[in-house]
Motif scaffolding. Structure first.
Motif, short mmCIF file in Angstrom:
data_model
loop_
_atom_site.label_atom_id
_atom_site.label_comp_id
_atom_site.label_asym_id
_atom_site.label_seq_id
_atom_site.Cartn_x
_atom_site.Cartn_y
_atom_site.Cartn_z
N PHE A 1 0.83 -1.20 0.00
CA PHE A 1 0.00 0.00 0.00
C PHE A 1 0.87 1.25 0.00
O PHE A 1 2.05 1.21 0.35
N ASP A 2 0.25 2.35 -0.39
CA ASP A 2 0.95 3.64 -0.40
C ASP A 2 0.67 4.45 0.86
O ASP A 2 1.50 5.25 1.29
N LEU A 3 -0.52 4.28 1.42
CA LEU A 3 -0.96 5.04 2.59
C LEU A 3 -1.61 4.09 3.59
O LEU A 3 -2.18 3.07 3.22
N VAL A 4 -1.55 4.47 4.87
CA VAL A 4 -2.18 3.67 5.92
C VAL A 4 -2.93 4.60 6.87
O VAL A 4 -2.35 5.58 7.37
N LEU A 5 -4.21 4.29 7.12
CA LEU A 5 -4.98 4.96 8.16
C LEU A 5 -5.20 3.95 9.27
O LEU A 5 -5.96 2.99 9.10
N ASP A 6 -4.54 4.14 10.37
CA ASP A 6 -4.56 3.20 11.49
C ASP A 6 -5.53 3.71 12.55
O ASP A 6 -5.27 4.70 13.24
N LEU A 7 -6.66 3.00 12.69
CA LEU A 7 -7.67 3.35 13.68
C LEU A 7 -7.78 2.28 14.75
O LEU A 7 -8.83 2.11 15.38
N CYS A 8 -6.70 1.55 14.97
CA CYS A 8 -6.66 0.49 15.98
C CYS A 8 -6.60 1.11 17.38
O CYS A 8 -6.16 2.25 17.54
N PRO A 9 -6.98 0.34 18.40
CA PRO A 9 -6.88 0.85 19.78
C PRO A 9 -5.45 1.24 20.16
O PRO A 9 -5.23 2.22 20.87
N SER A 10 -4.48 0.46 19.67
CA SER A 10 -3.07 0.78 19.87
C SER A 10 -2.41 0.87 18.50
O SER A 10 -2.66 0.02 17.64
N PRO A 11 -1.58 1.87 18.26
CA PRO A 11 -0.98 2.04 16.93
C PRO A 11 -0.19 0.81 16.49
O PRO A 11 0.48 0.16 17.30
N LEU A 12 -0.25 0.52 15.20
CA LEU A 12 0.49 -0.60 14.65
C LEU A 12 1.97 -0.27 14.51
O LEU A 12 2.82 -1.16 14.55
N ILE A 13 2.29 1.00 14.33
CA ILE A 13 3.68 1.46 14.29
C ILE A 13 3.90 2.32 15.52
O ILE A 13 3.18 3.31 15.73
N THR A 14 4.88 1.95 16.34
CA THR A 14 5.01 2.56 17.65
C THR A 14 6.19 3.53 17.77
O THR A 14 6.53 3.94 18.87
N THR A 15 6.83 3.86 16.67
CA THR A 15 7.92 4.83 16.75
C THR A 15 7.38 6.21 17.13
O THR A 15 6.24 6.55 16.81
N HIS A 16 8.22 6.99 17.82
CA HIS A 16 7.78 8.33 18.21
C HIS A 16 7.52 9.20 16.99
O HIS A 16 6.60 10.01 16.97
#
Length: 553
Positions: A120-135
């Motif tokens: 994919f080119d873009l990601v909209l993450d609406l999970c309870p906890s982010p899938l990518i956890t970098t600051h």
């Protein structure tokens, strides 16, 4: 106690007026420096392929919205019948996402099903906890949380993310200077540890930086002890030119005790809101990121006439940045204290509002700087800049020690060698990335130049005799630059051909350790031979001697 600070608190309205006018002159002078030219660019390409992840309650409406302008794929975290949709819908219990704008890879799995994946080119993450956890999130990844306004802003931005994009390549890496590792033994990991975007990873004896993930904070260059990692947005020399021009203009306009206030984009609104209460002697200098300058730039500013350095950070910056800057300020202040420059000189601020900022700046540093302003320019190599800085500070200091002890972990210092255990094997010479530790072709001699040492520990980690200890300190004058002999020994000559092939101490150690080894039992004389003669001796029929033995010199 700093008497001049107490006097400054009482206030002198006339001098405060001069300082305010001098600040204006300083800002104009800094802005007049020729803008830096952006170098290499990093390019992204996006076709808009969008992955939306979340529960049906959170993600379905947003997937419908985005599908009006983007090719959408929806990963549902709950098995809810959502009916027919114009885009693919998958049910997933486990999801993993990695990548950046135009190059995301996702893997997901439903209960009892095989793992599926997609690009994919873009990601909209609406999970309870982010899938990518970098600051620092990668470009193209949006995790707005539960705030509806943040979700609307993310969706609006995503609609525009089709096409070609670019950003600067923020860093320049000189791998020959890197002190990360040698021969699978770990040395320096400072840049890896501090990167908030996880863009830097180990790559054998060197490190590898992913330019697509790099967020441009410059913290890697600040903590890099050797100068292998350089910040390029802008370069240190350009920042130094701005600082030098600002402080010169401030002094020429009659300003006193200037403090440089280094801030990034996140701190600009706070500074604007507190502008009316900021003392006239505080000169704001905007940076792309506050973590991009460190000890050599700060000390150079003091050499140019600054009474102090204040770094303004907000809660938006990663916590490891503040920790790193605090460490660098502690080292820098230790150096200045050792030279008897009255301080303090440094202030690290993490404030939440304009009032806190104004109160903190009223107590900005009033440290002592050299009586004569320096004329040197910052070099591209941070260690060269440091040489200029230390020479200027030392020349104008009231106290001129040979060296000042520094906290453990400081990237400056010497090494101590235990001569009783060191065999002069020169393993340390082979791993030193900066030529601080050297041998000599003429004699068994271990030499050292403190100016080059970055305290990476590779020599100590490599030493088979555990004979090396790091000594963090800042040396000055001839002590810093001169070549010293740490250990030496008599050369040992082969008892057959008289060729030197080791040291007397090394051969004595070998004899002591291998005297009971089966391969040398009864043949200890072979340990006193060079490699060639040892082979010849092993191939000779027993009792026959083709070359007379000689006494070692």
């Amino acid at each position: 106690m700093n008497i001049r600070f107490l006097e400054g608190q009482a206030g002198d309205p006339l001098q405060e007026r001069r300082n305010a006018l001098a600040k204006t002159a300083a800002i104009l002078a800094a802005d007049a420096v020729v803008p830096f030219e952006q170098g290499v660019a990093v390019s992204y390409r996006s076709a808009g392929r969008t992955l939306v992840v979340g529960s049906s309650l959170q993600a379905l409406a947003w997937a419908d919205h985005l599908s009006q302008g983007l090719p959408v794929t929806l990963l549902l975290l709950d098995n809810v019948d959502v009916g027919e949709r114009s885009y693919p819908v998958f049910v997933a219990r486990t999801v993993a996402v990695a990548g950046w704008l135009g190059a995301f890879e996702a893997r997901w799995q439903a209960p009892g099903q095989a793992v599926e994946q997609g690009k994919f080119d873009l990601v909209l993450d609406l999970c309870p906890s982010p899938l990518i956890t970098t600051h620092q999130n990668p470009h193209g990844y949006y995790a707005p949380g539960m705030d509806e306004s943040a979700r609307r802003a993310a969706a609006a931005e995503m609609m525009e993310m089709i096409g070609d994009f670019e950003k600067p390549k923020y860093f320049a890496y000189k791998e020959r200077l890197c002190a990360h590792s040698r021969n699978q033994l770990k040395g320096c990991t400072a840049c890896i540890d501090i990167c908030s975007a996880k863009a830097i990873v180990s790559d054998g004896d060197r490190v590898k930086v992913n330019p697509y993930l790099c967020a441009g904070c410059g913290a890697c260059s600040t903590v890099c002890p050797s100068g292998a990692m350089n910040y390029a947005y802008p370069s240190a020399s350009h920042t130094g030119s701005r600082i030098k021009a600002a402080l010169r203009a401030y002094a020429e306009a009659g300003g006193q005790e200037p403090v440089l206030l280094l801030h990034g984009a996140a701190g600009a609104p706070l500074l604007e809101a507190a502008a009316a209460e900021v003392p006239g002697r505080v000169i704001p200098l905007a940076l792309h990121h506050t973590a991009s300058t460190g000890i050599e730039v700060w000390l150079a500013a003091l050499c140019y006439g600054a009474a102090g350095i204040t770094v303004l950070m907000t809660q938006d910056e990663a916590p490891q940045y503040a920790a790193a800057l605090e460490t660098q300020m502690r080292v820098a202040q230790t150096v200045l204290d050792g030279l008897d420059y009255a301080g303090p000189h440094f202030q690290l601020l993490r404030v939440a509002n304009a009032h806190e900022l104004a109160v903190a700046l009223a107590q900005a540093p009033r440290g002592e700087c050299p009586a004569q302003a320096a004329t040197f320019n910052l070099a591209e190599d941070k260690r060269n800049t440091l040489d200029y800085v230390l020479e200027h500070l030392f020349r104008h200091a009231r106290v001129q020690p040979d060296a000042v002890p520094l906290p453990v972990g400081a990237p400056f210092g010497a090494i101590a060698v235990n001569k009783q255990t060191c065999s002069l094997c020169m393993a340390c010479v082979g791993v030193c990335p900066t030529s601080a530790v050297m041998d000599t072709p003429n004699a068994p001699q271990l030499r050292f130049v403190e100016q080059n040492c970055v305290q990476c520990g590779l020599c100590a980690n490599t030493c088979p005799e555990n004979a090396i200890t790091l000594v963090p300190r800042m040396a000055f004058g001839d002590t810093r630059k001169q070549t010293v002999v740490l250990n030496e020994s008599q050369p040992f000559h082969c008892i057959r051909c008289s060729k030197p092939f080791g040291t007397l101490h090394m051969i004595e150690n070998m004899l002591a350790r291998l005297s009971q080894h089966s391969a040398f039992a009864g043949n200890l004389e072979r340990l006193k031979m060079c490699g060639d003669c040892r082979v010849i001796d092993m191939m000779q029929p027993e009792g026959e001697l083709s070359v007379p033995l000689r006494r070692p010199r």
